[in-house]
Write a protein that holds these residues in place. Structure first.
Motif, short mmCIF file in Angstrom:
data_model
loop_
_atom_site.label_atom_id
_atom_site.label_comp_id
_atom_site.label_asym_id
_atom_site.label_seq_id
_atom_site.Cartn_x
_atom_site.Cartn_y
_atom_site.Cartn_z
N SER A 1 62.21 28.75 38.10
CA SER A 1 62.73 27.58 37.37
C SER A 1 63.15 26.48 38.35
O SER A 1 63.14 25.30 37.98
CB SER A 1 63.90 27.97 36.47
N LEU A 2 63.47 26.85 39.59
CA LEU A 2 63.85 25.84 40.58
C LEU A 2 62.66 25.05 41.11
O LEU A 2 62.78 23.85 41.35
CB LEU A 2 64.59 26.49 41.76
N ASP A 3 61.53 25.73 41.32
CA ASP A 3 60.38 25.00 41.88
C ASP A 3 59.37 24.55 40.83
O ASP A 3 58.42 23.85 41.14
CB ASP A 3 59.71 25.79 43.01
N LEU A 4 59.57 24.91 39.57
CA LEU A 4 58.63 24.52 38.51
C LEU A 4 58.46 23.01 38.39
O LEU A 4 57.33 22.53 38.32
CB LEU A 4 59.04 25.14 37.17
N PRO A 5 59.54 22.21 38.36
CA PRO A 5 59.34 20.75 38.26
C PRO A 5 58.47 20.18 39.39
O PRO A 5 57.63 19.32 39.16
CB PRO A 5 60.76 20.19 38.31
N GLU A 6 58.66 20.71 40.61
CA GLU A 6 57.86 20.21 41.74
C GLU A 6 56.40 20.64 41.61
O GLU A 6 55.49 19.87 41.91
CB GLU A 6 58.44 20.70 43.06
N LYS A 7 56.15 21.86 41.15
CA LYS A 7 54.78 22.35 40.95
C LYS A 7 54.08 21.51 39.87
O LYS A 7 52.91 21.14 40.03
CB LYS A 7 54.77 23.83 40.54
N LEU A 8 54.78 21.21 38.79
CA LEU A 8 54.22 20.37 37.73
C LEU A 8 53.90 18.98 38.27
O LEU A 8 52.83 18.43 37.98
CB LEU A 8 55.18 20.28 36.54
N HIS A 9 54.81 18.43 39.05
CA HIS A 9 54.61 17.10 39.63
C HIS A 9 53.36 17.10 40.53
O HIS A 9 52.54 16.17 40.48
CB HIS A 9 55.85 16.68 40.42
N GLN A 10 53.22 18.14 41.35
CA GLN A 10 52.07 18.25 42.24
C GLN A 10 50.76 18.26 41.43
O GLN A 10 49.79 17.58 41.79
CB GLN A 10 52.20 19.52 43.08
N ILE A 11 50.74 19.03 40.36
CA ILE A 11 49.55 19.08 39.51
C ILE A 11 49.29 17.72 38.88
O ILE A 11 48.15 17.24 38.86
CB ILE A 11 49.71 20.17 38.42
N GLY A 12 50.34 17.08 38.38
CA GLY A 12 50.20 15.77 37.76
C GLY A 12 49.64 14.73 38.71
O GLY A 12 48.75 13.96 38.36
N GLU A 13 50.15 14.73 39.93
CA GLU A 13 49.65 13.77 40.92
C GLU A 13 48.19 14.03 41.26
O GLU A 13 47.39 13.11 41.34
CB GLU A 13 50.50 13.81 42.19
N LEU A 14 47.84 15.30 41.51
CA LEU A 14 46.46 15.63 41.85
C LEU A 14 45.51 15.31 40.70
O LEU A 14 44.43 14.76 40.92
CB LEU A 14 46.34 17.10 42.26
N LEU A 15 45.92 15.62 39.48
CA LEU A 15 45.08 15.35 38.33
C LEU A 15 44.84 13.84 38.18
O LEU A 15 43.71 13.40 37.94
CB LEU A 15 45.70 15.93 37.06
N GLU A 16 45.90 13.06 38.34
CA GLU A 16 45.74 11.61 38.25
C GLU A 16 44.83 11.08 39.36
O GLU A 16 43.92 10.29 39.11
CB GLU A 16 47.09 10.91 38.30
N GLN A 17 45.06 11.52 40.60
CA GLN A 17 44.21 11.08 41.72
C GLN A 17 42.75 11.46 41.48
O GLN A 17 41.84 10.66 41.75
CB GLN A 17 44.69 11.71 43.03
#
Length: 151
Positions: A101-117
């Motif tokens: 639960s601590l690193d989930l927001p960062e993992k989601l953010h990483q996926i979001g950035e890569l998907l957008e790029q």
């Protein structure tokens, strides 16, 4: 950006990908009817992979990614990069259930950035060059491939 008929179905699918990418990134505004908690976003993303991304990746890989490498070395290199991003996105999303639960927001953010790029690269660079470099006959072949795949 005006799209050739052969690429329009693929481009249209990118809209939901961009919405999902933005939803996953830090500071995303709440979207009506969309998940708001990290856990709900994780579950949504896992479903999005199965229902949208995997079929979309297959469509691209069996159509544009088969034609592009034979056109130019630049398109071949871009195709390799885009396919690597497909595999990376799959790997990151599949790993989401193991995130704390601590690193989930960062993992989601990483996926979001890569998907957008990834989508921006396809739309702004790859598709633009593809439209310029393919002959009318090749674009017609591509259109038939896409239509057959979408059946």
């Amino acid at each position: 950006m005006k799209r050739h008929q052969s690429l329009i179905p693929i481009s249209r699918q990118h809209h939901s990908g961009l919405l999902t990418a933005r939803l996953l990134q830090h500071g995303a505004p709440p979207y009506k009817g969309m998940p708001a908690t990290p856990e709900a976003k994780r579950d949504y993303t896992l479903g999005f992979l199965q229902e949208h991304l995997l079929p979309h990746f297959k469509l691209e890989e069996e159509t544009v990614f088969t034609l592009a490498p034979g056109i130019s070395e630049d398109l071949a290199q871009q195709t390799r990069q885009l396919q690597e991003q497909h595999r990376q996105l799959e790997k990151l999303i599949i790993a989401l259930p193991h995130a704390t639960s601590l690193d989930l927001p960062e993992k989601l953010h990483q996926i979001g950035e890569l998907l957008e790029q990834h989508i921006r690269l396809e739309e702004r660079v790859f598709f633009e060059q593809l439209q310029q470099d393919l002959s009318d006959e090749q674009l017609q072949v591509l259109q038939q491939m896409v239509l057959q795949h979408l059946g």
